[in-house]
Each structure stands twice: as C-alpha cells, then as structure tokens.
Enzyme design. Structure first.
Site, PDB file in Angstrom:
ATOM      1  N   PHE A  41      21.639  38.884  77.562  1.00  0.00           N
ATOM      2  CA  PHE A  41      20.305  38.810  76.982  1.00  0.00           C
ATOM      3  C   PHE A  41      19.375  39.767  77.730  1.00  0.00           C
ATOM      4  O   PHE A  41      19.318  39.751  78.962  1.00  0.00           O
ATOM      5  CB  PHE A  41      19.766  37.379  77.032  1.00  0.00           C
ATOM      6  N   ASP A  55      22.489  31.386  82.923  1.00  0.00           N
ATOM      7  CA  ASP A  55      21.530  31.202  81.833  1.00  0.00           C
ATOM      8  C   ASP A  55      22.242  30.361  80.767  1.00  0.00           C
ATOM      9  O   ASP A  55      23.226  30.804  80.182  1.00  0.00           O
ATOM     10  CB  ASP A  55      21.139  32.583  81.296  1.00  0.00           C
ATOM     11  N   TYR A 101      14.400  25.288  73.064  1.00  0.00           N
ATOM     12  CA  TYR A 101      14.019  25.389  71.649  1.00  0.00           C
ATOM     13  C   TYR A 101      15.165  25.769  70.727  1.00  0.00           C
ATOM     14  O   TYR A 101      14.965  25.899  69.532  1.00  0.00           O
ATOM     15  CB  TYR A 101      12.826  26.343  71.451  1.00  0.00           C
ATOM     16  N   LYS A 102      16.348  25.958  71.289  1.00  0.00           N
ATOM     17  CA  LYS A 102      17.486  26.315  70.443  1.00  0.00           C
ATOM     18  C   LYS A 102      18.226  25.022  70.045  1.00  0.00           C
ATOM     19  O   LYS A 102      17.718  24.238  69.263  1.00  0.00           O
ATOM     20  CB  LYS A 102      18.382  27.313  71.166  1.00  0.00           C
ATOM     21  N   ARG A 138      24.504  36.437  62.582  1.00  0.00           N
ATOM     22  CA  ARG A 138      24.776  35.336  63.516  1.00  0.00           C
ATOM     23  C   ARG A 138      24.485  34.011  62.820  1.00  0.00           C
ATOM     24  O   ARG A 138      23.446  33.839  62.185  1.00  0.00           O
ATOM     25  CB  ARG A 138      23.857  35.409  64.739  1.00  0.00           C
TER      26      ARG A 138
END
Lengths: 397, 397
Positions: free
Chosen positions: A127, A199, A224-225, A373
């Site tokens: 990321f 992470d 938030y995922k 995705r």
C-alpha cells in the site's frame, strides 16, 4: 464441489450457518456489495448508537462524557474489542488515529528499538502510504528503505541480517488479495533481531489474526473495511506487551501522558498501551465503530474465515466454469489458504466492465487500468451474490 | 455599567442581539454550562445531519460517498468554513487529524523551512502537548527548544535573532485565558526570518482571528471547544498560501498525494493545502462539525466577540462587587482586549467550590489545586448565567 451454477449457489446459501447475519446489515435492496475491502456496510445497530452518543452523551452529559460516561478509556476498551480479532490479549491495542498516523508513530518507535541498524524493509507493491511513511521515517532517522518482493522477504531479512532494523508489510496484498505468512516472516525478522510491523488493514475482520501467537511486535490497521466501522472510522495500533516500557514514539501527545490531567510541562509516557494514544480521538466515529463491533460478539472469527474461503473457492470455480476465453485472468492465488477475502481479476477492458457491473447493481472496485477487485464479507455476502457477479461479467465481457 | 445584579443581568439579556442563538443549542434545562473551553454544547442541527450521514450516505450510498456525495473534498470544504473564522482566505485550511498530529506535522515542516537555524521557541506554561511535540520535533531534527514567557516572546525572538527557526504558542493561554498579540509576535518572528506557528484551540469560535492579515505562517486548532464540533471533533491546520509549494512534512499519507488514486509507489505531494491531509479522516465526526458550523453562517464573529467581551466585563465586575474578601483572585487580565472568552479565578478551596457549583447545576473546569476556569460561549451563555455563577460562588466560598 458440484458445477457452479445459480442452483448450486442457492443450495450453498441454504446450508450457510452465517446466512442470518446479513439481516444485521442495512444494505440497499438488490445491491451486491463486493467492496468490503474499501468501505464496509452499515450494521443495523450503529445508527441508534451514534444518535445516542450525540443526543444523550454529548448533548446532555457534556463534559462528563469523559468521566461519568467512561469515554476517556474508550480508545483502550474499543481497542481490546478489536484486539480480540487480532489474536491479541487485552491491553495491547488502542483505537484512535488514522492508520497512517499510527504507522508513522510505530515505525519510528520500532526503528528506535533497533538503533544502530540501518535498514527498513518494506514490501514491493505494498500500500503506497506504507512506502511514503517508511521513507519519511527513514529520512528523519537517517536510515535506508529497501523494497523487497514479499515472496523473497524472509530470505532477504536473513541475507541482510543485523543491518535490518524493521520489516514492515501488509498481511494481505491490497491489490492481489494474496495472504502472506505473518508467522514465518516475523520469525525471520526476529532471527536477525529485527522488529516486525504489520499492516492488517485488508485482513482484520476478514480472517482470524494471531498476532500474539505469531510474536508480532507492532501492527496497525483501519476499521472501515471488513470491520464495517464507518467512513474513515478510526485506525488502531497493536503493540506487544514486551515492548510497552521501551516504546519511544514521536507523536507524544497529552492523551499518552502518564498523568494527562496534571498538565505537566514535560512528557512522561503512560505505562501500557495507553502510551500510544496521541490527541483527542474523534468520539462519534469511535462510538460508531464500537457499535459495529457488536456483530463480532455473536459470531466466531473461524466461521467467518471458513465461509470466506468457501466463497472464494466458489468464486474461482465459477470464473473457471463461466468466464473461460473472455479475457479474464485470476490475479489472486487459487489456494484458499493463500487468499484474504478478496478476488482480483485482470481484464484489458476492466474499466468498461466495472461500469457495466455498476449498472446492474454490483459494486466492486476498479484499479485502473486493468484490475477488478471484489472484497466479500462473509457476514453479508452470499454464494448467490458471487454467482451474480460472475454471471454479470459473462454478459458484459 | 450599573451595579452588577440579577436585575442588571436580566436587562443586559433583554438587550442582547445574540440572545436568540441559545435556541440553536440543545442544552439541558437549568444547566449553566461554562465549559465551552473544554467541550462545546450540541447545536440542534447536528443530530439530524449525523443521522443522515450514517443512514443515507454510508448506509445507502456506501463507497460512492467519496465521489457522488462529494466527501473526498470534505476536509478542504469544512476547512474553508473554519478558515473563515480564522480570517483565512479559502484554500489554506484543512480539517482532519487531531491538533497534536497537525502540530507535529507543521512544526517539522516549519523547522525544515528554516533548516540551519537551531531554536524552537515555545511559550512557558503553554498547553503541555505543545511542549511535548516541540521537544519531539527538536529531537528528530537535532534542534533545541527554549521556553519563553509570552510577555517576553517578541523581545526574545529579537535577541536570539537568526538562531530562531520557529516560534510557537497558543493565541489564548489555556490556564489564564490571556490573549496574546498574534500580530506583534508574528512580526517579531518574521523580522528575524523565523516561522510563526500558532495554536488557536482556545480562540477559534470565541473571537475573530485574522491569520492572513497577521501574516501567520501556520496554525493548528481543535474544533470541539468554542466551535462546538463534538467530542474529539477533528482538528485543523492552516498554512499560508505562500508556503504551500515548500511544505515538506513528515506525515506524508496517501490523502496528501498529488494523485491519491493512482496508488503510486513514490510520494509526490499535492499542490495547495491538500498536501497537509494525511490518512482517511473520521467522516462522522467531520459531518458533525460541518453541521455545527452552520450556526456561524447566521451570526457575525464580531458580534460574538463583542458579547464575549461584555460577558467578561460583567463577570469581572460581578466578582469585584460580590466576591471581595472571600479568597478569590482574578487570574485573567482585567482588560477585555487582553482576554479570550474565559475567566480564571484562583481560590485555595477551588476543588470544594467547583463541587458545590456542580451541585447547583453549574459546570466549569477545575485545574487542581487552585484554579477555577469558566469558558463562556456568547452563542449560548447569558448575563444571567454569569450572575448565577458569581452568586453561587458567593454562597459556597
């Protein structure tokens, strides 16, 4: 598994022990939402919890929220609830700032734990923020960053040996959905005396993490995922208890002070995980996350992972059966144990296909120019949803 | 002003052009809330705005909040609304992380703008986090911090001359409520080539700031005090446009990237104030703040300040008239132009007195062992409220 069809999907849904969890989420009718790896869906308990926090706690109790309502300790209490999903014993996780902020803080602290060593190793293709922040930390501390492809990370640490201060990577690759071996890479780091900083953004809530058992040193993540904590919900940081007394972080704010209300002119860090608090956390967002976590009180993470692996398997088999010759290429590993809760497909017309899927009420995520995705949350995605996506891709491609 | 009495207070309330604003706040009946300098009251528009953000935006629009609902730019849009109260032209303020995080970021950026200089000057007795973070920044950059009493700050900068990289202080002293001369101290800093970084936490929303006119370089602040943005509402950062191209901050997250959605492996900062964004901001807290700011669309900051000065004057005169000989000592300056929107009193029995006030439905703030702080927000505090506090203190002392 039988031939993947609409009927097979329905049978799998009928046998799904988690099927009832979908009712805990307020998804729009008819929407197939496969973007759990960007922003999780709203769970039904959240609106009332947030409304109560606004109207009763803030509105009526005002400044007493911090004391009488017990909000001062919320970063640690919500932290412990997240920690359970990380495989972390209590008192090692704190919720508060964004992942980026926490990562900057612990990368610096980790490097300081190994002062004298020169290298921070990051995952090639990881990321972007992780690279930016590793580079920033390396610059302020006079270190060097090396980007290593994840399949070679453990070997690279061993080769570079005592020059390595910190190894940092994502547990699940955000692009491909590949799941890395946290235990093995952490062990390789430790074998040379380096610190491992993970992470977990694309893993937490999607699969059972075992940070304590894997002897991970630090981890950061967002909520938030897959955790469905809400738009920009606060991130969190995990720090193994053995490091607590030695954590020396740059973001030393008053919330992390040993005696925050004494307003002392000099910094004295709190003992325990509270040291990793910085400034005032956004409490409405924190309360939304806290309510979202209620779902995990009623379901086992093992069951979530089992279904996620099965959904992925059904996805892959449906792709094989129905999309052959249409230009799709599976980017995610085929083996369930090597995947997060995400399937990524390569297609030269990815952009057009995603637009067409959107028109059919299917939401996934496009990574231009050619990646599609799909992040599936076992709590609200069915086998029929997966089949619908594959079917729609067949019609659009 | 006539003799300060309950009747005078009522007369002043009848003539108060802002009296109607109290109806915009959902304060509990009978409560006199003088803790605006800790946590502002809930304004009536906030609950519906937050509920809509949760149920409609997050719940129904899901990932499209960032695009179709325009939330991606919210840190800058809400920033501009805050900026108006800072005296900042648009495009110079961004809302997102805590004050502490923003301060660490801009102190580092400010020091880097003056590399080669050795000193960071902070205010003696200032808010503790500011010291902690200044010390942290100085340590990573190899600089030195000197604490200077604010009345001597301008002279100190002139004496220390070109050794000074950064001057940082609060606009209003959090303990005493004293208002400092932002323009003069900033000018002193600039005369020697130093950068001025102001903490406006205890000033924003209480008085009209004029950061552009004062040529301030950077400012940070929180939005949960006089702005009434909610518990732990997001902080903000102001950066003068002339510095935007040269800001080189340590917290380089993907939200501050020139092309955040390209997910580039290397950091390239955005142009403009967007560069000071870090990671994903807590959007529910952001939306609460955004709704809280609506109040400022309907009232002029000059009127708020005028009333605040008059409330302070009435407070001081009431103390003089009714508390003489009871052990109270005014800590805040007597002149209205030298005060924020706060009165601080010293009393040897401060703790007992504050408990007694609380029992009478009066909320202030205790700084042990002997300080009583009262922060009054012109939007919801009346002259009668002020008189009630003084009367209660007379009965308790």
């Amino acid at each position: 598994m039988p031939h993947p069809s609409r009927e097979t999907a329905r049978e799998l849904d009928r046998a799904d022990p988690l099927a009832g969890m979908r009712g805990r989420f307020a998804l729009p009718d008819g929407l197939v939402y496969l973007d759990a790896n960007s922003l999780g869906a709203l769970s039904t308990g959240v609106p009332a919890a947030v409304h109560r926090a606004v109207v009763e706690n803030w509105g009526q109790h005002l400044i007493k929220i911090w004391t009488d309502d017990g909000w001062w300790d919320m970063p640690q209490r919500v932290g412990d609830r997240v920690g359970r999903l990380l495989g972390a014993a209590s008192g090692q996780t704190v919720v508060g700032d964004s992942t980026s902020v926490h990562l900057f803080n612990v990368l610096t602290a980790a490097a300081r734990l190994r002062s004298g060593r020169q290298l921070i190793l990051t995952e090639e293709g990881g990321f972007p923020t992780n690279h930016y922040l590793a580079a920033s930390v390396a610059r302020t501390l006079g270190l060097e960053v090396r980007r290593i492809p994840m399949p070679k990370m453990a070997a690279a640490v061993r080769t570079l040996g005592e020059r390595v201060a910190v190894v940092t990577a994502g547990v699940v690759d955000f692009r491909t959905g590949e799941l890395w071996d946290v235990s093995a890479i952490t062990k390789a780091a430790h074998d040379t005396g380096a610190i491992a900083v993970w992470d977990v953004c694309h893993a937490v809530g999607a699969l059972q993490l075992t940070l304590d058992a894997d002897s991970v040193d630090f981890a950061v993540g967002c909520s938030y995922k897959f955790l469905s904590g809400g738009p920009g919900a606060p991130g969190f940081v995990y720090a193994a208890r053995r490091h607590h007394d030695d954590i020396d972080q740059p973001l030393c704010g008053w919330h992390g002070h040993a005696e925050p209300f004494e307003m002392a002119a000099d910094y004295a860090p709190a003992t325990g995980i509270g040291r990793l608090r910085v400034g005032s956390p956004n409490m409405l967002s924190m309360l939304a996350l806290n309510a979202a976590l209620d779902v995990y009180d009623d379901v086992d993470m093992t069951a979530i992972r089992q279904k996620s692996v099965a959904l992925g398997e059904f996805f892959v088999e449906s792709i094989d059966a129905h999309l052959a010759g249409l230009g799709f290429k599976l980017v995610t590993p085929r083996e369930g144990c090597r995947r997060g809760s995400q399937i990524t497909l390569h297609h030269p017309d990815a952009e057009r296909i995603m637009r067409a899927l959107n028109k059919r009420g299917i939401v996934g995520d496009l990574r231009p120019p050619s990646l599609l995705r799909f992040g599936y949350n076992s709590l609200y995605i069915s086998y029929s949803d997966i089949f619908s996506v594959v079917e729609a891709m067949r019609l659009c491609a």
